[in-house]
Scaffold this motif. Structure first.
Motif, mmCIF file in Angstrom:
data_model
loop_
_atom_site.group_PDB
_atom_site.id
_atom_site.type_symbol
_atom_site.label_atom_id
_atom_site.label_comp_id
_atom_site.label_asym_id
_atom_site.label_seq_id
_atom_site.Cartn_x
_atom_site.Cartn_y
_atom_site.Cartn_z
ATOM 1 N N GLY A 169 30.127 23.187 -8.293
ATOM 2 C CA GLY A 169 29.089 22.762 -7.370
ATOM 3 C C GLY A 169 27.876 22.153 -8.028
ATOM 4 O O GLY A 169 26.863 21.926 -7.363
ATOM 5 N N VAL A 173 24.768 20.790 -5.800
ATOM 6 C CA VAL A 173 23.455 21.421 -5.880
ATOM 7 C C VAL A 173 22.392 20.386 -6.250
ATOM 8 O O VAL A 173 21.278 20.378 -5.713
ATOM 9 N N ALA A 176 21.676 17.807 -3.342
ATOM 10 C CA ALA A 176 21.068 18.425 -2.157
ATOM 11 C C ALA A 176 19.560 18.220 -2.129
ATOM 12 O O ALA A 176 18.938 18.306 -1.065
ATOM 13 N N ARG A 196 30.677 27.967 -3.716
ATOM 14 C CA ARG A 196 29.992 28.690 -2.630
ATOM 15 C C ARG A 196 28.917 29.611 -3.200
ATOM 16 O O ARG A 196 27.816 29.719 -2.647
ATOM 17 N N CYS A 199 25.930 27.469 -4.366
ATOM 18 C CA CYS A 199 25.134 26.984 -3.236
ATOM 19 C C CYS A 199 24.354 28.121 -2.580
ATOM 20 O O CYS A 199 23.177 27.968 -2.229
ATOM 21 N N LEU A 204 21.388 26.855 -0.267
ATOM 22 C CA LEU A 204 21.762 25.522 0.191
ATOM 23 C C LEU A 204 22.934 25.612 1.153
ATOM 24 O O LEU A 204 23.918 26.318 0.883
ATOM 25 N N VAL A 206 25.808 23.790 2.154
ATOM 26 C CA VAL A 206 26.708 22.704 1.744
ATOM 27 C C VAL A 206 28.068 22.917 2.395
ATOM 28 O O VAL A 206 28.626 24.025 2.353
#
Length: 499
Positions: A169, A173, A176, A196, A199, A204, A206
């Motif tokens: 991610g 990240v 974002a 996951r 985030c 966040l 996402v």
């Protein structure tokens, strides 16, 4: 399979309480030890972390992979419950002959600052911490490839972003910070689980979807696509999901470059980290350009490095924790290099592909950018596309130009056989961004000397050169247009209205 979601809120609270952020870690370790840790040399950082209190404990635990006593870790992780940290797969029990029973991390959890404050990433442990052959489902963290892509992504505000092959991610990240909605995809369940967690740690929202390539977002378009695909060039097999696509040679890069424009809104951009083969007797630029359709795409391809096959294979074997000198490593190396020989591969290029969807005939520029420079390419990519759009809609000969601030003119001479100096090259240097260099001649230098705001358009400057140097007009016009087009693309010369 780790599932950190039940503890991410408490883990974030812990990091904020202890100050487990990018600046505090650097301050604790100092620049030299921090740099050594980045090279995989743990001892200087381990020494610097001693006496660092709970922050030092977290550094030794998560960044160095050191085991520690349960009581020490429990205090540093509060308000995370130690039993929950073990149950979710963040930590694992560990026995040390000196320390006795304790715990150690099962995952890499590190802070980073990409320009918008500290973010935290969760990934699998780097092989430098606990040397071993890399697992097939290994999910890497912030390596050199992902860091280089991060610096190549434009960060202008957009509505929607697709992070293709999100891994842990890191790119999701990062983007974002400038996107309203981020979608990440990956084929690996483990990668999605860690993404996951990344985030959630950063609070966040996402959208994460499982599936191969563009299948999870079929029929959808985005303002921006970013991709760090499994681009390793080799035989069509998958030994490590984060780097092997199962497609032959550079098939993964080709698939993403061909597919990305279909998932862009008009004017949307894509940034792809990619590799391509150099085949005997063929120009790599023609190969990559063939991946771009003849209409509807602007493409800027920069090659940052070229590796010979032996160096390339050895590098990626070591990346997987395999010693090329071992029996297994030698066998894999032999198979890999023989496949390259059969395919006519003489080199492997690596770089970035920037794409923009348009309604115009495609414009494709493939070039080398192998010299060193410090500035990130993300802002330059947007500036390049803006200059390209200007070139598409304006008549160069009727336009006025200025030399960009920071552009330097260099004349190189060598000692002549009969004495004195003989000029061998006239070169233009850009002083910022990618630090482009263009060779020209005395006529080109004279042309640029006449450029100024409110001055004469290019066509009239060429006419003056024709009179002053008694050169054929047609040749001067064609040469001036070609020179200025290249200098504008690279930002050494700017249209007066954009300066």
């Amino acid at each position: 399979m780790p599932d950190l979601l039940p503890i991410t809120a408490a883990l974030r609270a812990c990091f904020l309480r202890v100050g487990y952020d990018a600046d505090s870690v650097l301050s604790l370790l100092g620049a030299d030890a921090h740099a050594a840790m980045g090279r995989g040399e743990a001892v200087p950082a381990r020494r610097a972390a001693r006496g660092g209190g709970e922050l030092g404990t977290l550094v030794r635990l998560f960044l160095l992979g050191d085991p520690a006593g349960a009581e020490e870790v429990a205090a540093a992780l509060a308000p995370v419950d130690l039993a929950d940290a073990l149950a979710t797969g963040l930590l694992e029990a560990h026995h040390d002959d000196v320390l006795g029973d304790g715990v150690r991390t099962a995952l890499d959890v590190r802070p980073l600052d990409t320009g918008t404050g500290t973010r935290w990433l969760v990934s699998d442990l780097d092989g430098d911490l606990r040397p071993r052959e890399t697992d097939r489902e290994h999910v890497p963290g912030l390596g050199q490839a992902s860091l280089s892509l991060l610096r190549a992504i434009p960060t202008a505000p957009v509505g929607t972003v697709l992070d293709l092959g999100t891994g842990c991610g890191v790119q999701a990240v990062h983007v974002a910070a400038h996107a309203e909605h981020v979608t990440g995809t990956d084929l690996s369940d483990r990668a999605l689980a860690l993404a996951r967690a990344s985030c959630a740690l950063n609070e966040l929202d996402v959208e994460l979807l499982r599936g191969s390539w563009f299948e999870p977002v079929a029929g959808r378009t985005f303002d921006q696509v970013v991709a760090n695909p499994p681009f390793v060039v080799g035989p069509p097999r998958v030994q490590h999901t984060y780097r092997d696509s199962g497609l032959d040679l550079d098939g993964a890069s080709e698939l993403v470059v061909r597919g990305a424009p279909d998932h862009l809104v008009p004017g949307g951009t894509a940034t792809v980290l990619a590799s391509w083969v150099h085949l005997a007797g063929q120009d790599w630029r023609a190969r990559v350009a063939s991946w771009v359709p003849p209409h509807g795409v602007d493409a800027w391809v920069v090659q940052r490095d070229v590796a010979d096959p032996a160096l390339y294979v050895g590098t990626w074997l070591r990346d997987a924790g395999l010693d090329p000198r071992s029996a297994d490593g030698a066998a894999r190396s032999q198979e890999w290099l023989e496949h390259f020989d059969r395919s006519g591969v003489v080199g492997i290029g690596f770089g970035y592909v920037t794409l923009r969807r348009t309604d115009e005939p495609s414009d494709v520029l493939c070039e080398d950018l192998t010299h060193g420079f410090d500035d990130p390419l993300g802002p330059e990519a947007l500036a390049y596309l803006a200059r390209l759009e200007w070139l598409r809609s304006h008549d160069l000969l009727g336009s006025t130009f200025v030399v960009a601030p920071g552009t330097a003119l260099q004349r190189v001479s060598v000692a002549a056989a009969g004495g004195g100096w003989e000029q061998v090259v006239v070169r233009l240097h850009r002083g910022d961004g990618p630090a482009w260099q263009h060779e020209t001649d005395d006529l080109g230098a004279a042309l640029l000397a006449g450029m100024r705001a409110g001055g004469l358009p290019l066509g009239e400057l060429v006419a003056l050169l024709e009179v002053a140097h008694d050169e054929p007009e047609d040749a001067l016009l064609a040469g001036a247009v070609e020179l200025v087009d290249g200098l504008v693309r690279h930002g050494l010369v700017l249209p007066a209205e954009l300066a």
